[in-house]
Design an enzyme around this catalytic site. Structure first.
Site, PDB file in Angstrom:
ATOM      1  N   CYS A   1       0.906  -1.272  -0.039  1.00  0.00           N
ATOM      2  CA  CYS A   1      -0.112   0.065   0.031  1.00  0.00           C
ATOM      3  C   CYS A   1       0.831   1.274   0.098  1.00  0.00           C
ATOM      4  O   CYS A   1       1.587   1.496   0.843  1.00  0.00           O
ATOM      5  CB  CYS A   1      -0.904  -0.001   1.167  1.00  0.00           C
ATOM      6  SG  CYS A   1      -1.831   1.532   1.447  1.00  0.00           S
ATOM      7  N   VAL A   2       0.525   2.011  -1.059  1.00  0.00           N
ATOM      8  CA  VAL A   2       1.483   3.239  -1.109  1.00  0.00           C
ATOM      9  C   VAL A   2       1.405   4.265   0.076  1.00  0.00           C
ATOM     10  O   VAL A   2       2.553   4.759   0.595  1.00  0.00           O
ATOM     11  CB  VAL A   2       1.367   4.077  -2.360  1.00  0.00           C
ATOM     12  CG1 VAL A   2      -0.239   4.466  -2.488  1.00  0.00           C
ATOM     13  CG2 VAL A   2       2.122   5.248  -2.603  1.00  0.00           C
TER      14      VAL A   2
END
Lengths: 98, 122, 119
Positions: C78-79
């Site tokens: 997840c960024v």
């Protein structure tokens, strides 16, 4: 539904929370530190024995073995390996009691 | 994938601020709105503290994300369920919560959970 | 069957990364498909190529990389969670990619099952 519990019941309330929510016929799998619940002399073992008539109870054998508790498994709970874990997850929608 | 609508339930069982789970769970919930799925949020155990009114986070120099729960209906996320036993065990009533919720017993939450396609727990 | 896996804890600190990996391996051995492994919360630390465990310990990051190489599994970090914790393209291990949270929701839609591992 497959309920997955991974906490020691003497540290967190996840097992109690799970047993309160799980409906009749559901499966419960104990992994990681939750495996202690399924061993003789543990206060949670009595709760599992009580629940066995309405829930299907499983414990992950490699986690039990890693903790030196394989010879203390109570009869109300069935030991499965990772393949058995996969089968249970394939059969049910999963909820992890983190 | 086009047109598939699944029943998602986000299960929140942890108090806010002590750990990041509540905040990052809310971030997933907001993203899920863009996918037009059937989304429910369930607050169990210490998760009910996430909805407590009057959170003031200046003193811990952390963002107060509780107003976001009130904004959820703007994203068409309107199914918020709270466990009755969890509220009672913590001396809370619906009047203490910052958003309208449906209060259910553990047993009722279990039945609701049984009907879900995807349960994500944080 | 297509499984989606969510990993919420970092390697070594908590057993969840090991449990998730062993679950994936067993599922593949049974002929199932792993649609995606999504790393969230501290789980993003599973993707740090700067990890250097002692010689006699398992290499959790490398194990994921090998799983991705051998089975073509999509490992997504997840960024937002990654940037918070200093995981970026420059220290991302092979086989992982950084993307948005929408990839987790998409896995929920496209996979037959999602299994969560965390603390």
């Amino acid at each position: 539904m497959l309920h997955i519990v991974n906490k020691s019941p003497q540290e967190k309330n996840c097992l109690d929370a799970c047993l309160g929510v799980a409906t009749d016929g559901a499966a419960v799998l104990l992994i990681e530190d939750a495996v202690y619940a399924a061993t003789t002399g543990h206060p949670a073992a009595a709760k599992l024995e009580q629940a066995q008539s309405r829930l299907k109870l499983y414990v992950l054998r490699p986690d039990l073995e890693a903790r030196g508790m394989a010879d203390r498994l109570i009869a109300a709970v069935t030991a499965v390996d990772y393949g058995g874990f996969v089968d249970l997850a394939a059969e049910h929608t999963c909820q992890s009691w983190l | 994938m086009e047109g598939v609508v699944k029943k998602f339930m986000f299960v929140n069982r942890k108090a806010p601020y002590g750990t990041i789970y509540a905040l990052e769970s809310l971030e997933v919930v907001l993203i899920s709105a863009a996918f037009d799925q059937d989304v429910s949020l369930a607050f169990l155990d210490d998760g009910v503290y996430q909805l407590k009114k009057g959170q003031q986070t200046k003193g811990i120099e952390t963002k107060n994300f509780s107003p976001t729960y009130r904004a959820l209906d703007g994203y068409d996320i309107e199914k918020l369920y709270v466990e009755r036993e969890a509220m009672e065990a913590r001396g809370l009533t619906e009047a203490d919560l910052l958003v309208d919720v449906t209060v259910l017993s553990r047993r009722e939450l279990g039945m609701l959970m049984d009907g879900m396609d995807v349960v994500l727990s944080f | 069957m297509k499984f989606g896996i969510l990993v919420n804890e970092g390697p070594y600190q908590h057993q969840s990364a090991d449990s998730a990996y062993l679950f994936c391996k067993a599922a593949l051995e049974k002929g199932h498909e792993i649609h995606r492994v999504f790393f969230y919360h501290d789980g993003v630390n599973n993707a740090s190529r700067l990890t250097e465990p002692p010689q006699d310990d398992r290499n959790i990051v490398k194990r994921w990389t090998q799983l991705a190489e051998e089975h073509g599994i999509d490992l997504v970090v997840c960024v937002a969670a990654a940037l918070r914790r200093g995981i970026k393209e420059e220290n991302l291990a092979a086989g992982f990619r950084i993307s948005g949270l929408g990839q987790l929701v998409e896995t929920g839609i496209e996979a037959d099952r999602v299994v969560t591992f965390g603390d």
